[in-house]
Design an enzyme around this catalytic site. Structure first.
Site, PDB file in Angstrom:
ATOM      1  CD  GLU A  85      -2.990   5.705   6.462  1.00 35.04           C
ATOM      2  OE1 GLU A  85      -3.009   5.696   5.264  1.00 35.04           O
ATOM      3  OE2 GLU A  85      -2.320   5.038   7.193  1.00 35.04           O
ATOM      4  CG  HIS A 141      -5.785   2.116   5.092  1.00 38.36           C
ATOM      5  ND1 HIS A 141      -5.244   3.071   5.975  1.00 38.36           N
ATOM      6  CD2 HIS A 141      -4.863   1.169   4.973  1.00 38.36           C
ATOM      7  CE1 HIS A 141      -4.177   2.888   6.357  1.00 38.36           C
ATOM      8  NE2 HIS A 141      -3.854   1.555   5.916  1.00 38.36           N
ATOM      9  N   GLY A 168       2.378   2.456  10.701  1.00 38.38           N
ATOM     10  CA  GLY A 168       3.370   3.550  10.639  1.00 38.38           C
ATOM     11  C   GLY A 168       3.997   3.980  11.927  1.00 38.38           C
ATOM     12  CG  ASN A 185      -1.767   1.209   1.383  1.00 42.40           C
ATOM     13  OD1 ASN A 185      -1.835   2.008   0.455  1.00 42.40           O
ATOM     14  ND2 ASN A 185      -2.311   1.440   2.553  1.00 42.40           N
ATOM     15  CD1 TRP A 186       3.244   0.735  -2.985  1.00 41.32           C
ATOM     16  CD2 TRP A 186       3.646   1.947  -4.852  1.00 41.32           C
ATOM     17  NE1 TRP A 186       3.984  -0.233  -3.989  1.00 41.32           N
ATOM     18  CE2 TRP A 186       4.123   0.706  -5.051  1.00 41.32           C
ATOM     19  CE3 TRP A 186       3.432   2.998  -5.873  1.00 41.32           C
ATOM     20  CZ2 TRP A 186       4.632   0.338  -6.202  1.00 41.32           C
ATOM     21  CZ3 TRP A 186       4.016   2.535  -7.342  1.00 41.32           C
ATOM     22  CH2 TRP A 186       4.320   1.195  -7.270  1.00 41.32           C
ATOM     23  CE  LYS A 187      -0.383   3.313   4.681  1.00 45.84           C
ATOM     24  NZ  LYS A 187      -0.144   3.498   6.081  1.00 45.84           N
ATOM     25  CB  SER A 212       5.019  -1.547  12.191  1.00 38.69           C
ATOM     26  OG  SER A 212       4.598  -0.154  12.250  1.00 38.69           O
ATOM     27  CD  GLU A 227      -3.523  -2.240   7.449  1.00 37.56           C
ATOM     28  OE1 GLU A 227      -2.602  -2.594   6.940  1.00 37.56           O
ATOM     29  OE2 GLU A 227      -4.331  -1.318   7.295  1.00 37.56           O
ATOM     30  N   GLY A 229       2.569  -1.049   4.269  1.00 33.76           N
ATOM     31  CA  GLY A 229       2.809   0.477   3.946  1.00 33.76           C
ATOM     32  C   GLY A 229       4.260   0.761   3.608  1.00 33.76           C
ATOM     33  N   GLY A 230       4.874   1.431   4.697  1.00 33.95           N
ATOM     34  CA  GLY A 230       6.029   2.025   4.509  1.00 33.95           C
ATOM     35  C   GLY A 230       7.243   1.128   3.840  1.00 33.95           C
TER      36      GLY A 230
HETATM   37  P1  PGA Z   1       2.705   0.279   7.738  1.00 35.60           P
HETATM   38  O1  PGA Z   1       1.259   0.504   7.136  1.00 35.60           O
HETATM   39  O2  PGA Z   1       3.609  -0.816   7.141  1.00 35.60           O
HETATM   40  O3  PGA Z   1       3.483   1.539   7.231  1.00 35.60           O
HETATM   41  O4  PGA Z   1       2.406   0.449   9.188  1.00 35.60           O
HETATM   42  C1  PGA Z   1       0.280  -0.577   6.972  1.00 35.60           C
HETATM   43  C2  PGA Z   1      -0.906   0.030   6.402  1.00 35.60           C
HETATM   44  O5  PGA Z   1      -1.502   1.121   6.517  1.00 35.60           O
HETATM   45  O6  PGA Z   1      -1.356  -0.747   5.447  1.00 35.60           O
END
Ligand code: PGA
Length: 250
Positions: A98, A96, A174, A10-12, A213, A168, A234-235
């Site tokens: 977010e 998600h 993050g 997930n590149w956001k 994470s 999640e 994500g990251g």
């Molecule tokens: P993260 O994000 O790996 O940066 O914690 C995961 C996500 O939000 O899907």
């Protein structure tokens, strides 16, 4: 039942046209043809057309980070499932945290987005998970029940045959703070049990990803758990080497 693991990046809202192109090329170059896990990426929407070209005929699935709850019309800012299909999207993240917490998306809206993905042959990755406050109050399972319940009510448990769930925990996204293997397994098993009460076969084949994470050094321990079938990354998915290393741990 054997479930093939799935690892999705997930590149956001990150990167440029050039960096997205380079990241895809590096992932394609480094992914072994006999990888056990299925691998996918969800770039920002504007990069989807070029990503679709780069991934055509390649063993990496293309996904979107969200999908509209309507097919077309006056819905400024939204991208519909038919549009995503036209560009070869096989996956779409829905719900998600977010989207839920920063943009106020409700369980009902998320269920409608999920339904549109299913209706148009896109596999929704339905994200669920509790905040730190909710965990500390002991309401983790109640939160999962509510988030999952909205989708079950709108689309039925059988729809999960064509979906993926991602657990999640919001406090792990993050933050560098990962759920312990025990914490992850407990919630994954809980989710699977809720589905099994309604549709045992669907529950047995449903892939439940862990997200929050995930890094190369903790992926193996998480992906080795009985009810964890891969991850939503994500990251660490913004770096080809890390993403490949995580993908190979599944
Ligand atoms: P993260 O994000 O790996 O940066 O914690 C995961 C996500 O939000 O899907």
């Amino acid at each position: 039942m054997a479930r093939r693991p799935l690892v999705v990046g997930n590149w956001k809202m990150n990167g440029t046209r050039a960096s997205a192109k380079a990241l895809l090329a590096d992932i394609l170059a480094g992914l072994p043809t006999d990888a056990r896990a299925e691998v996918g990426v969800c770039p920002p929407a504007v990069f989807i057309p070029e990503a679709a070209e780069a991934l055509a005929g390649k063993p990496v699935l293309l996904g979107a980070q969200n999908v509209a709850d309507q097919d077309e019309g006056a819905y400024t800012g939204e991208v519909s499932a038919p549009m995503l299909r036209e560009f070869g999207c096989a996956l779409a993240i829905v719900g998600h945290s977010e989207r839920r917490l920063i943009y106020g998306e409700s369980d009902k809206l998320i269920a409608a987005r999920y339904g549109k993905a299913i209706a148009h042959g896109i596999t929704p990755i339905l994200c669920v998970g509790e905040t730190l406050e909710q965990r500390e109050q002991g309401s983790t399972f109640a939160v999962i029940d509510q988030q999952l319940g909205a989708v079950l009510e709108a689309c039925g448990a059988a729809s999960l045959r064509k979906a993926v769930i991602a657990y999640e925990p919001v406090w792990a996204i993050g933050t560098g703070r990962t759920a312990t293997p025990e914490q992850a397994q407990e919630v994954h098993a809980y989710i699977r049990r809720q589905i099994a009460e309604r549709e045992p076969e669907v529950a047995a084949s449903l892939r439940i990803l862990y997200g929050g994470s995930v890094k190369p050094d903790n992926a193996g321990a998480l992906f080795g758990l009985p009810d964890v079938d891969g991850g939503l990354i994500g990251g660490a998915s913004l770096d080809a080497k890390s993403f490949l290393s995580i993908s190979l741990a599944a």
